[in-house]
Motif scaffolding. Structure first.
Motif, mmCIF file in Angstrom:
data_model
loop_
_atom_site.group_PDB
_atom_site.id
_atom_site.type_symbol
_atom_site.label_atom_id
_atom_site.label_comp_id
_atom_site.label_asym_id
_atom_site.label_seq_id
_atom_site.Cartn_x
_atom_site.Cartn_y
_atom_site.Cartn_z
ATOM 1 N N ASN A 278 0.826 -1.217 0.000
ATOM 2 C CA ASN A 278 0.000 0.000 0.000
ATOM 3 C C ASN A 278 0.856 1.262 0.000
ATOM 4 O OD1 ASN A 278 -2.379 -1.631 0.252
ATOM 5 N ND2 ASN A 278 -1.982 -1.785 2.450
ATOM 6 N N MET A 279 1.913 1.260 -0.795
ATOM 7 C CA MET A 279 2.835 2.396 -0.789
ATOM 8 C C MET A 279 2.202 3.636 -1.411
ATOM 9 S SD MET A 279 6.653 0.953 -1.510
ATOM 10 C CE MET A 279 6.360 0.791 -3.254
ATOM 11 N N SER A 280 2.491 4.773 -0.812
ATOM 12 C CA SER A 280 2.017 6.056 -1.313
ATOM 13 C C SER A 280 3.079 6.676 -2.215
ATOM 14 C CB SER A 280 1.749 6.998 -0.142
ATOM 15 O OG SER A 280 2.959 7.248 0.569
ATOM 16 N N PRO A 281 2.692 7.668 -3.052
ATOM 17 C CA PRO A 281 3.726 8.410 -3.782
ATOM 18 C C PRO A 281 4.752 8.961 -2.799
ATOM 19 C CG PRO A 281 1.559 8.975 -4.621
ATOM 20 C CD PRO A 281 1.333 8.130 -3.395
ATOM 21 N N ALA A 282 5.994 9.001 -3.220
ATOM 22 C CA ALA A 282 7.064 9.409 -2.309
ATOM 23 C C ALA A 282 7.013 10.906 -2.033
ATOM 24 C CB ALA A 282 8.413 9.031 -2.902
ATOM 25 N N MET A 283 7.613 11.282 -0.921
ATOM 26 C CA MET A 283 7.818 12.695 -0.612
ATOM 27 C C MET A 283 9.319 12.905 -0.462
ATOM 28 S SD MET A 283 6.277 12.521 3.233
ATOM 29 C CE MET A 283 6.677 11.127 4.309
ATOM 30 N N LEU A 284 9.785 14.068 -0.859
ATOM 31 C CA LEU A 284 11.208 14.367 -0.771
ATOM 32 C C LEU A 284 11.516 14.894 0.621
ATOM 33 C CD1 LEU A 284 11.773 15.991 -4.274
ATOM 34 C CD2 LEU A 284 12.134 13.626 -3.558
ATOM 35 N N VAL A 285 12.434 14.221 1.296
ATOM 36 C CA VAL A 285 12.731 14.525 2.694
ATOM 37 C C VAL A 285 14.225 14.743 2.851
ATOM 38 C CG1 VAL A 285 12.602 13.699 5.074
ATOM 39 C CG2 VAL A 285 10.809 13.080 3.446
ATOM 40 N N GLY A 286 14.593 15.838 3.518
ATOM 41 C CA GLY A 286 15.997 16.070 3.814
ATOM 42 C C GLY A 286 16.622 17.104 2.905
ATOM 43 N N SER A 287 17.930 17.277 3.064
ATOM 44 C CA SER A 287 18.685 18.277 2.318
ATOM 45 C C SER A 287 20.019 17.676 1.904
ATOM 46 C CB SER A 287 18.918 19.509 3.195
ATOM 47 O OG SER A 287 19.829 19.197 4.237
ATOM 48 N N PRO A 288 20.775 18.374 1.056
ATOM 49 C CA PRO A 288 22.060 17.829 0.602
ATOM 50 C C PRO A 288 23.040 17.527 1.722
ATOM 51 C CG PRO A 288 21.392 19.662 -0.788
ATOM 52 C CD PRO A 288 20.429 19.623 0.361
ATOM 53 N N THR A 289 22.889 18.180 2.862
ATOM 54 C CA THR A 289 23.845 17.977 3.952
ATOM 55 C C THR A 289 23.436 16.847 4.888
ATOM 56 O OG1 THR A 289 22.699 19.617 5.322
ATOM 57 C CG2 THR A 289 24.489 20.408 3.910
ATOM 58 N N GLU A 290 22.261 16.259 4.674
ATOM 59 C CA GLU A 290 21.772 15.240 5.593
ATOM 60 C C GLU A 290 22.089 13.838 5.096
ATOM 61 O OE1 GLU A 290 17.630 16.133 6.060
ATOM 62 O OE2 GLU A 290 18.003 17.502 7.718
ATOM 63 N N SER A 291 22.253 12.926 6.040
ATOM 64 C CA SER A 291 22.503 11.528 5.730
ATOM 65 C C SER A 291 21.294 10.704 6.133
ATOM 66 C CB SER A 291 23.741 11.035 6.489
ATOM 67 O OG SER A 291 23.453 10.950 7.879
ATOM 68 N N LEU A 292 21.369 9.405 5.885
ATOM 69 C CA LEU A 292 20.275 8.525 6.282
ATOM 70 C C LEU A 292 20.028 8.597 7.787
ATOM 71 C CD1 LEU A 292 18.345 6.273 5.135
ATOM 72 C CD2 LEU A 292 20.024 4.643 5.999
ATOM 73 N N LEU A 293 21.081 8.805 8.554
ATOM 74 C CA LEU A 293 20.948 8.853 10.011
ATOM 75 C C LEU A 293 20.105 10.037 10.471
ATOM 76 C CD1 LEU A 293 24.611 7.931 11.009
ATOM 77 C CD2 LEU A 293 22.608 6.435 11.009
ATOM 78 N N ASP A 294 20.016 11.079 9.642
ATOM 79 C CA ASP A 294 19.220 12.257 9.993
ATOM 80 C C ASP A 294 17.746 12.099 9.637
ATOM 81 O OD1 ASP A 294 21.474 13.855 10.853
ATOM 82 O OD2 ASP A 294 22.017 14.014 8.734
ATOM 83 N N LEU A 295 17.415 11.041 8.906
ATOM 84 C CA LEU A 295 16.067 10.919 8.356
ATOM 85 C C LEU A 295 14.964 10.861 9.419
ATOM 86 C CD1 LEU A 295 14.727 10.853 5.605
ATOM 87 C CD2 LEU A 295 14.954 8.368 5.591
ATOM 88 N N PRO A 296 15.094 10.067 10.489
ATOM 89 C CA PRO A 296 14.006 10.033 11.483
ATOM 90 C C PRO A 296 13.702 11.403 12.080
ATOM 91 C CG PRO A 296 15.510 8.205 11.825
ATOM 92 C CD PRO A 296 16.158 9.109 10.820
ATOM 93 N N LYS A 297 14.747 12.159 12.397
ATOM 94 C CA LYS A 297 14.544 13.490 12.977
ATOM 95 C C LYS A 297 13.828 14.405 11.991
ATOM 96 C CE LYS A 297 18.083 16.180 13.102
ATOM 97 N NZ LYS A 297 19.416 16.742 13.443
ATOM 98 N N THR A 298 14.217 14.326 10.725
ATOM 99 C CA THR A 298 13.588 15.169 9.705
ATOM 100 C C THR A 298 12.125 14.791 9.517
ATOM 101 O OG1 THR A 298 15.728 15.297 8.585
ATOM 102 C CG2 THR A 298 13.800 16.006 7.344
#
Length: 294
Positions: A267-287
């Motif tokens: 049941n996947m939804s269209p994706a949303m763009l999350v984060g910025s060029p300076t962020e890594s995967l580790l920053d994703l939950p906080k974002t």
């Protein structure tokens, strides 16, 4: 994000002619937004209304789009032109019921060749995933999902795929594919997730990195040492149903949301763009927590 135009082709021969004409008008693989078949096997292709804007479109942008049609349509996720010009495609498993999917996939592959491209990645839609391989549209089609392999991703060394209801990632190198003549044999497991079954594989390798969405979170792997070694480079525990389908080069992650099942993210939804060029995967939950998600 931008206006789209839909082209309808009744048979694969018309797809070939239509794509050639669209190339003359300025369409490149970047501008191929959605490709879908209806139950009759007829093809629908969505492109930007302004083809001059094609050069600004990135894979992550495509993944965040909503299809410009409603109803029973079976979508392609990606089409890959492999060494030797065989063709690999991922998409809605119901594509296999239409009869015309192999011809359409091969038509797109030939069009990619004319554009000096090896693949095209398309919009994100909810469906039961399937993966297929064929030498050409006249040859027998290998239904990789029937062998358990899904979410096939092409690397410089071969093909990566997850397996249904499995924690392992598998690799088929180009030499094995040549020796066996088809991707039915020669797969080797190259990585085992410690975060549960692998539910979704990011659609493309970027800077030798690939994100695996697992039952208990996200794992980023380094595939630069394939076929000998795959290294875990980051791990993010999450149980929220978020998954990474792609990312923009030097930019955000394309994050979808779905239902966690042992066999995949459904049941996947269209994706949303999350984060910025300076962020890594580790920053994703906080974002994600900081975003006003509905």
């Amino acid at each position: 994000m931008f206006a789209t135009r839909v082209y309808h082709y009744r048979d694969p021969a018309a797809v070939i002619l239509g794509l050639k004409e669209l190339r003359k008008q300025g369409l490149t693989p970047r501008g191929l937004l959605f490709v879908a078949l209806d139950p009759r096997g007829e093809t629908y292709i969505a492109v930007p209304e302004d083809l001059e804007a094609v050069s600004t479109i990135k894979v992550g942008d495509k993944l965040s789009l909503v299809p410009p049609w409603e109803g029973r349509y079976f979508h392609f996720d990606a089409v890959h032109r492999l060494p030797g010009d065989s063709v690999l495609w991922n998409g809605d498993r119901r594509l296999g019921d239409t009869g015309s999917a192999p011809e359409v996939a091969c038509a797109i592959s030939e069009w990619l060749k004319g554009s000096s491209a090896k693949n095209v990645f398309l919009g994100c839609t909810a469906h039961v995933p399937g993966s297929w391989w064929a030498v050409d549209y006249l040859s027998a089609v290998v239904h990789l999902h029937s062998l358990g392999y899904l979410d096939c991703v092409v690397t410089t060394t071969g093909i990566l795929a997850r397996k249904i209801d499995d924690r392992r990632l598998f690799h088929l190198d180009w030499q094995s594919l040549r020796e066996h003549g088809s991707p039915t044999e020669g797969w080797q497991d190259v990585f085992t997730s410690e975060m549960g079954n692998i539910l979704l594989v990011e659609r493309r390798v970027l800077q030798y990195r690939l994100v695996l969405t697992c039952e208990r979170g996200l794992v980023e792997i380094d595939v630069s040492h394939l076929p000998d070694l795959v290294i875990e480079s980051a791990r993010v525990p999450m149980r929220s149903g978020f998954g990474v389908v792609g990312r923009i080069d030097g930019g955000a992650f394309a994050v979808t949301a779905g239902t966690i099942e042992p066999w995949g993210l459904t049941n996947m939804s269209p994706a949303m763009l999350v984060g910025s060029p300076t962020e890594s995967l580790l920053d994703l939950p906080k974002t994600l927590r900081a975003m006003p998600l509905e």
